[in-house]
Design a protein around this motif. Structure first.
Motif, short mmCIF file in Angstrom:
data_model
loop_
_atom_site.label_atom_id
_atom_site.label_comp_id
_atom_site.label_asym_id
_atom_site.label_seq_id
_atom_site.Cartn_x
_atom_site.Cartn_y
_atom_site.Cartn_z
N VAL A 1 0.80 -0.86 0.28
CA VAL A 1 0.20 0.24 0.15
C VAL A 1 0.64 0.96 0.27
O VAL A 1 0.36 1.45 -0.97
N LEU A 2 1.84 0.89 0.89
CA LEU A 2 2.58 2.80 1.32
C LEU A 2 3.68 3.00 -0.31
O LEU A 2 3.73 3.36 -0.87
N GLN A 3 4.32 1.97 -0.97
CA GLN A 3 4.73 2.05 -2.41
C GLN A 3 4.31 2.56 -3.23
O GLN A 3 4.47 3.64 -4.54
N PHE A 4 2.76 1.71 -3.27
CA PHE A 4 1.19 1.91 -4.55
C PHE A 4 1.24 3.83 -4.69
O PHE A 4 1.05 4.44 -4.89
N ILE A 5 1.00 3.76 -3.19
CA ILE A 5 0.87 5.63 -2.49
C ILE A 5 2.11 6.09 -3.06
O ILE A 5 2.06 7.51 -4.17
N LYS A 6 3.27 6.10 -3.05
CA LYS A 6 4.26 6.77 -3.25
C LYS A 6 4.66 6.79 -4.70
O LYS A 6 4.82 8.24 -5.02
N LYS A 7 4.17 5.83 -5.68
CA LYS A 7 4.23 5.70 -6.94
C LYS A 7 3.45 6.38 -7.52
O LYS A 7 3.44 7.54 -8.57
N LYS A 8 2.11 6.82 -7.32
CA LYS A 8 1.12 7.47 -7.45
C LYS A 8 1.16 8.94 -6.95
O LYS A 8 0.42 9.54 -7.94
N SER A 9 1.59 9.78 -5.91
CA SER A 9 1.84 10.78 -5.71
C SER A 9 2.95 11.15 -6.38
O SER A 9 2.63 12.41 -6.70
N LYS A 10 3.90 10.41 -6.77
CA LYS A 10 5.54 11.04 -7.72
C LYS A 10 4.46 11.06 -9.32
O LYS A 10 5.20 12.00 -9.26
N ASP A 11 3.45 10.43 -9.61
CA ASP A 11 2.93 11.01 -10.79
C ASP A 11 1.26 12.39 -10.24
O ASP A 11 2.17 13.13 -11.83
N ASN A 12 1.57 11.71 -10.09
CA ASN A 12 0.11 13.16 -9.12
C ASN A 12 0.36 13.36 -7.30
O ASN A 12 -0.71 12.53 -6.95
N PRO A 13 0.70 14.29 -7.86
CA PRO A 13 1.29 15.29 -6.44
C PRO A 13 -0.05 15.29 -5.30
O PRO A 13 -0.57 15.22 -4.22
N CYS A 14 -0.95 15.33 -6.18
CA CYS A 14 -2.43 15.58 -5.77
C CYS A 14 -3.74 14.03 -5.84
O CYS A 14 -4.51 14.16 -5.25
#
Length: 343
Positions: free
Chosen positions: A223-236
């Motif tokens: 979950v944490l890696q998923f959130i990190k990756k998605k947040s890198k592509d989209n800060p929001c």
């Protein structure tokens, strides 16, 4: 006519200073003083917890006696949590309970924290069914420190069938919550924001663990890696998907717990299920278990009312009362233990 026992229960295993007085199985008072200071540190600071227990215990005891409308000399025994938990916090509670026991001239009753969560269900009207579970039953204990499936044959005859191999379910929810921007404890915040979310939006994978054990570390990292990756592509990303993330996380956690309990019922041929511990207050987990029980008529489900899910003195007092009836008194020389012990 049998005497109606009055027991005081003292709980100080973590960051809740809790004191309760029960008469037979009825709660006369249930005082909990929350240590709000830990929020700013993102978790419980053991030294601060110990200091606050030392300050709060006399206040909580006085308030419990006043609320119960009894004289302190009417108390028949002093029960308290001996472990497991934070050793500093337990030492404060142990010292206080011993002093109170000697001062009142009443016997001492030590309580195992996990047993107390399970035996909460034997307080009068403590669960949503308003009756007591019959033996034997399976208990799923889910909290910030524990995740276990326990076979309960009698009040003090319990056997652990499965445990978490790493993080507890409550610990994982809190850690994920911090990544989502919530403060400690974050589990209730995930539940709050999940209410308007789509629980099928994100399909997080479930860990494969043999037998009846649990493992939440891999799920947490996924979950944490998923959130990190998605947040890198989209800060929001978190802000735009917060409710859906919370709902999806809760759904998978509830399914993991249910699947293991299902397996335990098949292995044991016991279909009476008792939830216990702070995380059992989570509505998604409750709904998941209740829904399954409604479809599977063999199942009988017992869930504690919210005031009896988190650490509280009433669960310690009822365990003390049950020990008193079996004359399982303890020595003044007992010492607390921080790690889990077999019942």
């Amino acid at each position: 006519m049998k005497k109606k026992l009055i027991i005081i229960g003292i709980e100080s295993s973590c960051d809740e200073t809790a004191v309760s007085i029960i008469k037979n199985r009825y709660v006369l008072s249930n005082i909990i003083i929350h240590q709000e200071i830990h929020k700013k540190y993102g978790g419980v600071v053991p030294e601060l917890a110990s200091r606050l227990h030392d300050k709060n215990l006399p206040i909580a005891v006085r308030k419990a006696i006043h609320t119960a409308k009894i004289n302190q000399n009417e108390i028949d025994a002093v029960s308290f949590t001996l472990g497991p938990g934070l050793i500093g916090s337990l030492l404060v509670g142990t010292s206080f309970a011993k002093s109170l026991s000697m001062g009142l001239g009443k016997p001492l009753l030590t309580v195992n924290h996990i047993q107390a969560h399970i035996l909460t269900h034997f307080i009068k009207n403590a669960n949503i069914n308003n009756n007591y579970p019959k033996f034997p039953f399976l208990s799923l204990v889910i909290s910030g420190g524990h995740t276990q499936i326990i076979k309960v044959n009698d009040f003090f005859q319990m056997k652990i069938l499965g445990s978490t191999l790493d993080d507890s379910v409550g610990e994982v929810l809190d850690k994920i919550a911090i990544k989502l921007g919530f403060y400690y404890p974050g589990g209730p915040m995930i539940e709050f924001f999940s209410k308007n979310g789509n629980c099928k939006k994100f399909g997080f994978s479930k860990p494969y663990v043999k037998k009846l054990n649990f493992s939440f570390s891999g799920f947490k990292n996924h979950v944490l890696q998923f959130i990190k990756k998605k947040s890198k592509d989209n800060p929001c990303f978190i802000k735009e998907n917060l409710s859906d993330l919370c709902a999806s996380i809760q759904k998978i956690v509830a399914e993991i717990l249910l699947e293991k309990v299902q397996k335990a019922t098949i292995n044991t041929d016991i279909f009476r299920i008792v939830l216990a511990g702070g995380v059992s207050s989570n509505n998604e987990i409750r709904k998941t278990f209740i829904s399954f029980a409604e479809k599977n008529k063999k199942w009988e489900i017992f869930i504690p009312k919210n005031q009896y899910t988190t650490d509280n003195g009433a669960m310690v007092a009822i365990t003390g009362l049950l020990k008193y009836k079996k004359k399982l008194f303890d020595s003044i020389h007992v010492t607390p233990y921080s790690k889990f012990k077999i019942f």
